[in-house]
Write a protein that holds these residues in place. Sequence first.
Motif, mmCIF file in Angstrom:
data_model
loop_
_atom_site.group_PDB
_atom_site.id
_atom_site.type_symbol
_atom_site.label_atom_id
_atom_site.label_comp_id
_atom_site.label_asym_id
_atom_site.label_seq_id
_atom_site.Cartn_x
_atom_site.Cartn_y
_atom_site.Cartn_z
ATOM 1 N N VAL A 34 40.594 43.022 30.975
ATOM 2 C CA VAL A 34 41.049 41.862 30.207
ATOM 3 C C VAL A 34 41.547 42.354 28.858
ATOM 4 C CG1 VAL A 34 40.397 39.665 29.169
ATOM 5 C CG2 VAL A 34 39.373 40.360 31.345
ATOM 6 N N ARG A 35 42.778 41.955 28.521
ATOM 7 C CA ARG A 35 43.283 42.239 27.173
ATOM 8 C C ARG A 35 42.971 41.029 26.307
ATOM 9 N NH1 ARG A 35 47.714 41.220 24.129
ATOM 10 N NH2 ARG A 35 48.914 40.307 25.841
ATOM 11 N N ILE A 36 42.309 41.293 25.204
ATOM 12 C CA ILE A 36 41.902 40.251 24.272
ATOM 13 C C ILE A 36 42.848 40.272 23.081
ATOM 14 C CG2 ILE A 36 40.029 39.355 22.835
ATOM 15 C CD1 ILE A 36 39.235 39.541 25.792
ATOM 16 N N GLU A 37 43.306 39.091 22.701
ATOM 17 C CA GLU A 37 44.161 38.972 21.520
ATOM 18 C C GLU A 37 43.763 37.696 20.787
ATOM 19 O OE1 GLU A 37 48.742 38.000 21.179
ATOM 20 O OE2 GLU A 37 48.418 40.084 21.790
ATOM 21 N N GLY A 38 43.483 37.817 19.517
ATOM 22 C CA GLY A 38 43.094 36.645 18.731
ATOM 23 C C GLY A 38 41.828 35.970 19.245
ATOM 24 N N GLY A 39 40.921 36.755 19.814
ATOM 25 C CA GLY A 39 39.664 36.207 20.297
ATOM 26 C C GLY A 39 39.766 35.426 21.589
ATOM 27 N N LYS A 40 40.852 35.636 22.346
ATOM 28 C CA LYS A 40 41.038 34.934 23.617
ATOM 29 C C LYS A 40 41.582 35.879 24.681
ATOM 30 C CE LYS A 40 41.827 30.402 21.668
ATOM 31 N NZ LYS A 40 41.831 29.092 22.268
ATOM 32 N N TYR A 41 41.366 35.508 25.941
ATOM 33 C CA TYR A 41 41.960 36.246 27.052
ATOM 34 C C TYR A 41 43.476 36.109 26.949
ATOM 35 C CZ TYR A 41 37.869 36.981 30.148
ATOM 36 O OH TYR A 41 36.698 37.404 30.714
ATOM 37 N N ALA A 42 44.187 37.242 26.876
ATOM 38 C CA ALA A 42 45.650 37.232 26.818
ATOM 39 C C ALA A 42 46.258 37.704 28.138
ATOM 40 C CB ALA A 42 46.135 38.121 25.677
ATOM 41 N N GLU A 43 45.583 38.672 28.788
ATOM 42 C CA GLU A 43 46.080 39.246 30.045
ATOM 43 C C GLU A 43 44.903 39.668 30.896
ATOM 44 O OE1 GLU A 43 49.976 42.042 30.384
ATOM 45 O OE2 GLU A 43 48.844 42.223 28.513
ATOM 46 N N HIS A 44 45.102 39.642 32.220
ATOM 47 C CA HIS A 44 44.034 40.013 33.149
ATOM 48 C C HIS A 44 44.601 40.803 34.315
ATOM 49 C CE1 HIS A 44 41.809 39.168 36.926
ATOM 50 N NE2 HIS A 44 40.770 39.474 36.177
ATOM 51 N N TRP A 45 43.885 41.853 34.684
ATOM 52 C CA TRP A 45 44.133 42.606 35.911
ATOM 53 C C TRP A 45 42.789 42.660 36.626
ATOM 54 C CZ3 TRP A 45 45.715 43.890 31.106
ATOM 55 C CH2 TRP A 45 47.082 44.123 30.894
ATOM 56 N N GLY A 46 42.770 42.488 37.930
ATOM 57 C CA GLY A 46 41.498 42.512 38.630
ATOM 58 C C GLY A 46 41.609 43.138 40.003
ATOM 59 N N SER A 47 40.506 43.706 40.433
ATOM 60 C CA SER A 47 40.407 44.282 41.768
ATOM 61 C C SER A 47 39.069 43.847 42.350
ATOM 62 C CB SER A 47 40.484 45.809 41.692
ATOM 63 O OG SER A 47 40.348 46.362 42.968
ATOM 64 N N ALA A 48 39.140 43.077 43.449
ATOM 65 C CA ALA A 48 37.932 42.579 44.105
ATOM 66 C C ALA A 48 37.894 43.097 45.536
ATOM 67 C CB ALA A 48 37.925 41.057 44.102
ATOM 68 N N ASP A 49 36.719 43.459 45.984
ATOM 69 C CA ASP A 49 36.544 43.956 47.347
ATOM 70 C C ASP A 49 36.466 42.771 48.315
ATOM 71 O OD1 ASP A 49 36.013 45.322 49.666
ATOM 72 O OD2 ASP A 49 33.976 45.894 49.100
ATOM 73 N N LEU A 50 37.612 42.167 48.585
ATOM 74 C CA LEU A 50 37.664 41.025 49.498
ATOM 75 C C LEU A 50 37.446 41.446 50.944
ATOM 76 C CD1 LEU A 50 40.531 38.945 47.898
ATOM 77 C CD2 LEU A 50 38.054 38.717 47.591
ATOM 78 N N HIS A 51 37.822 42.667 51.289
ATOM 79 C CA HIS A 51 37.551 43.165 52.646
ATOM 80 C C HIS A 51 36.044 43.223 52.899
ATOM 81 C CE1 HIS A 51 41.700 44.012 53.569
ATOM 82 N NE2 HIS A 51 41.816 44.665 52.426
ATOM 83 N N GLY A 52 35.307 43.710 51.912
ATOM 84 C CA GLY A 52 33.854 43.762 52.039
ATOM 85 C C GLY A 52 33.250 42.372 52.136
ATOM 86 N N ALA A 53 33.782 41.424 51.350
ATOM 87 C CA ALA A 53 33.280 40.036 51.402
ATOM 88 C C ALA A 53 33.559 39.431 52.772
ATOM 89 C CB ALA A 53 33.935 39.212 50.296
ATOM 90 N N LEU A 54 34.768 39.631 53.278
ATOM 91 C CA LEU A 54 35.109 39.081 54.594
ATOM 92 C C LEU A 54 34.277 39.707 55.706
ATOM 93 C CD1 LEU A 54 38.958 38.650 54.269
ATOM 94 C CD2 LEU A 54 37.202 36.863 54.257
ATOM 95 N N ALA A 55 33.970 40.989 55.564
ATOM 96 C CA ALA A 55 33.118 41.663 56.565
ATOM 97 C C ALA A 55 31.737 41.012 56.587
ATOM 98 C CB ALA A 55 33.009 43.147 56.264
ATOM 99 N N GLN A 56 31.221 40.635 55.431
ATOM 100 C CA GLN A 56 29.921 39.958 55.377
ATOM 101 C C GLN A 56 29.989 38.562 56.014
ATOM 102 O OE1 GLN A 56 28.017 40.353 51.329
ATOM 103 N NE2 GLN A 56 29.947 41.434 50.969
ATOM 104 N N ILE A 57 31.127 37.901 55.836
ATOM 105 C CA ILE A 57 31.306 36.551 56.382
ATOM 106 C C ILE A 57 31.447 36.577 57.892
ATOM 107 C CG2 ILE A 57 32.960 34.618 56.481
ATOM 108 C CD1 ILE A 57 33.350 35.076 53.432
ATOM 109 N N THR A 58 32.174 37.565 58.403
ATOM 110 C CA THR A 58 32.492 37.592 59.834
ATOM 111 C C THR A 58 31.521 38.398 60.668
ATOM 112 O OG1 THR A 58 34.022 39.456 59.544
ATOM 113 C CG2 THR A 58 34.947 37.225 59.383
ATOM 114 N N SER A 59 30.570 39.091 60.044
ATOM 115 C CA SER A 59 29.621 39.891 60.821
ATOM 116 C C SER A 59 28.656 38.973 61.587
ATOM 117 C CB SER A 59 28.839 40.863 59.940
ATOM 118 O OG SER A 59 27.979 40.135 59.073
ATOM 119 N N ALA A 60 28.238 39.438 62.733
ATOM 120 C CA ALA A 60 27.352 38.594 63.570
ATOM 121 C C ALA A 60 25.937 38.609 63.071
ATOM 122 C CB ALA A 60 27.380 39.090 65.005
#
Length: 135
Positions: free
Chosen positions: A109-135
């Motif tokens: 997160v790039r902060i400017e003037g005490g606020k969020y100005a820009e965001h880059w993110g990486s989430a392990d959605l494959h891992g989350a989906l594996a937990q959802i679809t596992s038996a």
Amino acid sequence: MTANKELVRRFNREIIQNGNLEVFRDLVAPDFVNRTAAPGAPNGPEGFLAFFTQVLRRAFTDLQVEIHDQIEENGKVVTRKTLAGTHTGPFLGHAPTGRRITIQVTDIVRIEGGKYAEHWGSADLHGALAQITSA
């Protein structure tokens, strides 16, 4: 802890974990840009807010955030965290399973003037989906 790191912690606690959307405008600049918005989704503040309200908080009503690490340099805060919650609503096309799901996330997160100005993110959605679809 620096003011910028605390701002990111507050965002994670108030908005993501507690669903306190009243503080969103206090923490996010009007010209904010989400550099990792989903294809076709708006990349400004409204699209960012919609992800939390219409995707994450609908799918995981008891969402918790655990921050593991934060690094700050040149007005940017990098945060490694885990989101955890019970899958009680639809998520990425999958019906609720009632399972406890964890998602590993790294944000910049790039902060400017005490606020969020820009965001880059990486989430392990494959891992989350594996937990959802596992038996």
